[in-house]
Design an enzyme around this catalytic site. Sequence first.
Site, PDB file in Angstrom:
ATOM      1  CG  ASP A 303       5.599 -17.134   4.719  1.00 18.79           C
ATOM      2  OD1 ASP A 303       5.984 -16.432   3.473  1.00 18.79           O
ATOM      3  OD2 ASP A 303       4.652 -16.716   5.204  1.00 18.79           O
ATOM      4  CG  HIS A 307       8.167  -6.599   4.153  1.00 19.34           C
ATOM      5  ND1 HIS A 307       7.491  -6.407   2.984  1.00 19.34           N
ATOM      6  CD2 HIS A 307       7.628  -7.733   4.763  1.00 19.34           C
ATOM      7  CE1 HIS A 307       6.669  -7.307   2.669  1.00 19.34           C
ATOM      8  NE2 HIS A 307       6.306  -8.094   4.101  1.00 19.34           N
TER       9      HIS A 307
END
Length: 428
Positions: A303, A307
């Site tokens: 996953d 960011h």
Amino acid sequence: MPKILIRGAKLLGGEPQDVLVDGETIAAVGTGLSAEGATVVEADGKILLPGLVDLHTHLREPGREDSETVLTGTRAAASGGYTAVFAMANTFPVADTAGVVEQVWRLGKESGYCDVQPIGAVTVGLEGKKLAELGAMHDSAAAVKVFSDDGKCVDDAVIMRRALEYVKAFDGVVAQHAQEPRLTEGAQMNEGVVSAELGLGGWPAVAEESIIARDVLLAEHVGSRVHICHLSTAGSVEIVRWAKSRGIDVTAEVTPHHLLLTDELVRSYNPVYKVNPPLRTERDVMALREALADGTIDIVATDHAPHPHEDKDCEWGAAAMGMVGLETALSVVQHTMVETGLLDWAGVAERMSFRPAGIGRLSGHGRPIAPGEPANLTLVDSAYRGVVDPAGFASRSRNTPYEGIELPGRVTHTFLRGRATVVDGKLA
């Protein structure tokens, strides 16, 4: 392509052997091998695994190239020992058409660091209202077999049923982000003792478990395959275990961070620990480890959710959810599963290569280390220990929860169809 002789490697942690790579394939496996003109890699007892396969990666391109690109993401993947990744659909635009999935697939071909298999959205725009072009994405050059609205849950039972029915036509699978949205409105972390003490909105375990229970029953009803993304609670483990005992065609994944980290870390209010699903309790972590060991949970998937700095370097409530994970996944699995005696290296290969490739129906990956097989290989120095320094990451983003933590293991070499993508721990 030159021949490569990997000398003295422990195949899946077994006795040292030599592996001769000729072009894109493995030519021979044995002891005392030699080959004139071959490039020799002295393994010195390092662990040789089949190239790792990640069924759950966010590469962000198109649309969020400030976080990651297919090039930087695949460079991070190669650094972590991966030869193939499945790229999630929550891009901008969403990968809900043949055109977008083909774009991502071609970008992967151009990068050359690992194979990129796009995941198609289940619904148009990830909005949960209308099925996306599942058949067209499957029939495209990208040959999509896995579909997911990850980041959002397909919460409408009718839509989920239709998706499960549709993908049966081409042996596809729906990968569900199990999160009942009405039970998690305003959620900031795991619902429990810590959330109550901190006064943060809670994400209850039942929000995950109720969707998993519904979806395994739907999969049984229509006779289709369902995959559970980032399973995170002890209750979810029991539901999947029950479903498998009934013969339901369900598979599940766990992330490295859910195998190691707990919601106690949120007391720091450091947004690096903000993730969806949230970090759970120590009890959940132990249940996940046991379930991965006994096969209830099929695979480890990162996953990987990059960011930019500004989306994490802010107050907790405003921070984005997610962690990078491609470059640290194998080390965390070694720490939590191998060094605890729950898995051997053959078990790691099963859960991080063979099985994810099988679930995603990805040919050429997750194959045995044997003559005639594609030379997708990862060499690991399991004796190495080092402190995680995100400044050295190949990923464009640095939002790792492991900064400053000592972890074991280091990928020294990665080979994609016989071509080195990582040599001596550095990108080729």
